[in-house]
Scaffold this active site. Structure first.
Site, PDB file in Angstrom:
ATOM      1  N   HIS A 197      57.903  85.053  87.308  1.00  0.00           N
ATOM      2  CA  HIS A 197      57.610  84.460  88.612  1.00  0.00           C
ATOM      3  C   HIS A 197      58.242  83.084  88.765  1.00  0.00           C
ATOM      4  O   HIS A 197      58.325  82.558  89.882  1.00  0.00           O
ATOM      5  CB  HIS A 197      56.085  84.352  88.775  1.00  0.00           C
ATOM      6  CG  HIS A 197      55.579  84.807  90.111  1.00  0.00           C
ATOM      7  ND1 HIS A 197      56.322  85.546  91.021  1.00  0.00           N
ATOM      8  CD2 HIS A 197      54.361  84.629  90.713  1.00  0.00           C
ATOM      9  CE1 HIS A 197      55.600  85.793  92.098  1.00  0.00           C
ATOM     10  NE2 HIS A 197      54.409  85.247  91.943  1.00  0.00           N
ATOM     11  N   ASN A 229      51.234  80.704  95.867  1.00  0.00           N
ATOM     12  CA  ASN A 229      50.663  81.165  97.136  1.00  0.00           C
ATOM     13  C   ASN A 229      50.657  80.105  98.232  1.00  0.00           C
ATOM     14  O   ASN A 229      50.467  80.442  99.402  1.00  0.00           O
ATOM     15  CB  ASN A 229      49.223  81.660  96.917  1.00  0.00           C
ATOM     16  CG  ASN A 229      49.168  82.897  96.048  1.00  0.00           C
ATOM     17  OD1 ASN A 229      50.167  83.331  95.490  1.00  0.00           O
ATOM     18  ND2 ASN A 229      47.987  83.473  95.923  1.00  0.00           N
ATOM     19  N   ASP A 265      61.957  85.021  92.484  1.00  0.00           N
ATOM     20  CA  ASP A 265      62.035  86.263  91.703  1.00  0.00           C
ATOM     21  C   ASP A 265      61.987  87.456  92.648  1.00  0.00           C
ATOM     22  O   ASP A 265      61.279  87.437  93.651  1.00  0.00           O
ATOM     23  CB  ASP A 265      60.870  86.313  90.705  1.00  0.00           C
ATOM     24  CG  ASP A 265      59.507  86.176  91.391  1.00  0.00           C
ATOM     25  OD1 ASP A 265      59.323  85.212  92.157  1.00  0.00           O
ATOM     26  OD2 ASP A 265      58.642  87.040  91.180  1.00  0.00           O
ATOM     27  N   ASN A 300      54.210  86.414  97.694  1.00  0.00           N
ATOM     28  CA  ASN A 300      53.245  85.453  98.228  1.00  0.00           C
ATOM     29  C   ASN A 300      53.846  84.079  98.523  1.00  0.00           C
ATOM     30  O   ASN A 300      53.399  83.386  99.441  1.00  0.00           O
ATOM     31  CB  ASN A 300      52.052  85.309  97.289  1.00  0.00           C
ATOM     32  CG  ASN A 300      51.151  86.529  97.316  1.00  0.00           C
ATOM     33  OD1 ASN A 300      51.055  87.213  98.338  1.00  0.00           O
ATOM     34  ND2 ASN A 300      50.497  86.829  96.203  1.00  0.00           N
TER      35      ASN A 300
END
Length: 207
Positions: free
Chosen positions: A20, A68, A93, A114
């Site tokens: 991530h 997020n 990513d 997100n």
């Protein structure tokens, strides 16, 4: 031209080497290339650097809000310095691309990512550039969260590092606003072919 380069990831050592954080890895490479030093700026909720390229201010940003809430950081900096969405590039990513490949695109869906979802919401548009860094897909939707929050295998990490290094060659074109040349460089850079599996030893052992 791109005036704001953003790399997405999660802050903290426990996330540093996870899939991530591929966007963070890319932005670190950009900072090295431009000899920029990132420093925490609470006004923009992230690690920030400013460099001058051909007389134009260029900003680098690693949001420290956790993935997020990435849009909170991106929108704060973009609005203050009056940077248009089309002048923003967000590196992140990408599950739908294999490790070792990257794609450049303008606009489009957040596809469930997100970080992009929050940037869409905070900017009020999807009309910004994305550098999609392939991390591969675990094959099962229920495993996606676990997948992106884990470290890639050594082979995948090497492929991703090589991909980032190749994508950096497009940086002068991104800075000049020549997105066609940048896209061509990034899209035609193919990962190295995987080594063929070693043939099994079929010679019977000597008793």
């Amino acid at each position: 031209m791109i005036k704001l380069f953003v790399g997405l990831g999660n802050p903290g050592p426990e996330y540093e080497f996870t899939r991530h954080n591929a966007g963070f890895w890319w932005l670190d490479a950009v900072a090295r290339e431009l000899k920029a030093s990132l420093a925490m700026d609470k006004t923009y909720h992230g690690l920030v650097a400013r460099v001058t390229v051909n007389g134009q201010a260029v900003w680098l940003l690693k949001p420290q809000t956790f993935m997020n809430l990435s849009g909170k950081s991106v929108a704060a900096l973009a609005r203050f310095f009056k940077i248009e969405p089309q002048e923003i590039l967000v590196a992140h990513d990408e599950l739908d691309i294999v490790p070792g490949e990257a794609k450049l695109k303008l606009g489009g869906s957040h596809a469930g990512h997100n970080g992009l979802r929050d940037i869409h919401a905070q900017l009020g548009t999807d009309d910004y550039w994305r550098l999609r860094l392939g991390v591969g897909h675990p094959g099962v939707k229920s495993e996606v969260i676990n997948w992106v929050l884990k470290k890639p295998s050594l082979d995948h990490r090497l492929a991703m590092d090589q991909c980032i290094a190749r994508a950096i060659t497009a940086l002068p074109h991104l800075l000049a606003g020549d997105m066609d040349k940048a896209t061509l460089l990034i899209h035609t850079s193919k990962p190295p072919r995987p080594k063929p599996p070693r043939p099994e030893n079929t010679v019977p052992a000597v008793p």
